[in-house]
Design a protein around this motif. Structure first.
Motif, PDB file in Angstrom:
ATOM      1  N   SER A  62      44.486  -6.768  -3.277  1.00  0.00           N
ATOM      2  CA  SER A  62      45.363  -6.906  -4.434  1.00  0.00           C
ATOM      3  C   SER A  62      44.637  -7.719  -5.502  1.00  0.00           C
ATOM      4  N   PRO A  63      45.063  -7.646  -6.765  1.00  0.00           N
ATOM      5  CA  PRO A  63      44.391  -8.433  -7.808  1.00  0.00           C
ATOM      6  C   PRO A  63      44.311  -9.924  -7.488  1.00  0.00           C
ATOM      7  N   LEU A  64      45.395 -10.506  -6.971  1.00  0.00           N
ATOM      8  CA  LEU A  64      45.387 -11.943  -6.680  1.00  0.00           C
ATOM      9  C   LEU A  64      44.462 -12.271  -5.507  1.00  0.00           C
ATOM     10  N   LYS A  65      44.454 -11.428  -4.482  1.00  0.00           N
ATOM     11  CA  LYS A  65      43.555 -11.664  -3.351  1.00  0.00           C
ATOM     12  C   LYS A  65      42.105 -11.515  -3.783  1.00  0.00           C
ATOM     13  N   PHE A  66      41.848 -10.542  -4.661  1.00  0.00           N
ATOM     14  CA  PHE A  66      40.489 -10.372  -5.191  1.00  0.00           C
ATOM     15  C   PHE A  66      40.069 -11.622  -5.957  1.00  0.00           C
TER      16      PHE A  66
END
Length: 268
Positions: A254-258
């Motif tokens: 996900s964008p936040l995990k990335f």
């Protein structure tokens, strides 16, 4: 180095105005190795491969092969890599690459060429670095060639039109980019533009646009604290949820995990 299946003969950046300041057209020559050339910007020159003319536009890659004849109408600038290939499997893979392809990741490839040009080959560490870069270049062009439509050379008359459409995507990815708009930029019908773009870049215009948008989103995620809804809007996604869905689909995170993964790799 004996541990490699090919030898790097020459590499670097080439400017014909420096090498041939008073020459308009070079003489025909027979190739005895693989000559890979990438054009990082539009050039007024023309490359001839076995008599076929190719306009030199940003993103064009030429893969010259042993036994071919080449000459050029000057001037032009390019990145280049000349190889003597000893491994049969690798030789056949390079032999199967079209003489010309449009590279969707040309800026990344140009960066690899530039890194090589700034490095000597005097030590084992130098050579390890050079071969690591050339391996990545070879991987990219072989992978691209497998997505390239067979028997579909890039019509020179349309090469610049496709390059213009690519530039438009790169500078207007935050906007809505329907096929009709991109085709108009290339002065082609939507159906023919879609066919030609896909054959030349190995991906559809929509897939290329998504790639550019996700690349821009990656930079914003790492370099800013902007909320996801703002990043989604700046990168041309219709909503935060759609941005998250497509980003996760392509990147595997996900964008936040990335963002957390990339920022956690930085040592202070």
């Amino acid at each position: 180095m004996d541990s490699f299946d090919y030898r790097i003969l020459q590499y670097g950046l080439f400017d014909s105005a420096i090498k041939f300041p008073n020459v308009g057209t070079t003489g025909d020559r027979l190739l005895d190795c693989f000559e890979i050339e990438l054009f990082p910007a539009d050039c007024p020159g023309i490359a001839y491969v076995n008599g076929t003319a190719h306009s030199l536009v940003k993103g064009l890659l030429i893969c010259g092969k042993p036994g071919q004849y080449r000459h050029s109408k000057l001037n032009f600038k390019c990145c280049y890599l000349h190889l003597k290939v000893e491994n049969r499997e690798l030789y056949d893979l390079l032999e199967a690459i079209p003489d010309t392809m449009m590279m969707a990741d040309d800026d990344e490839l140009a960066s690899l060429f530039c890194k090589m040009s700034a490095r000597s080959n005097e030590t084992i560490l130098d050579r390890l670095f050079l071969y690591s870069c050339s391996n990545r270049i070879l991987y990219s062009i072989i992978k691209c060639s497998k997505n390239h439509a067979p028997d579909s050379p890039i019509p020179s008359i349309h090469a610049k039109a496709l390059a213009n459409a690519e530039k438009f995507i790169q500078s207007h990815y935050a906007e809505k980019l329907p096929l009709s708009v991109l085709a108009k930029k290339a002065s082609l019908s939507p159906i023919y533009f879609h066919k030609l773009f896909t054959a030349s870049y190995g991906m559809t215009p929509a897939e290329y646009t998504l790639k550019v948008r996700i690349s821009a989103a990656k930079q914003l995620l790492i370099a800013s604290d902007a909320p996801l809804v703002e990043i989604a809007e700046k990168c041309g996604f219709s909503s935060q949820s759609y941005f998250t869905y497509r980003f996760t689909e392509k990147i595997g995170l996900s964008p936040l995990k990335f963002k957390r993964k990339m920022l956690s790799q930085i040592d202070l």
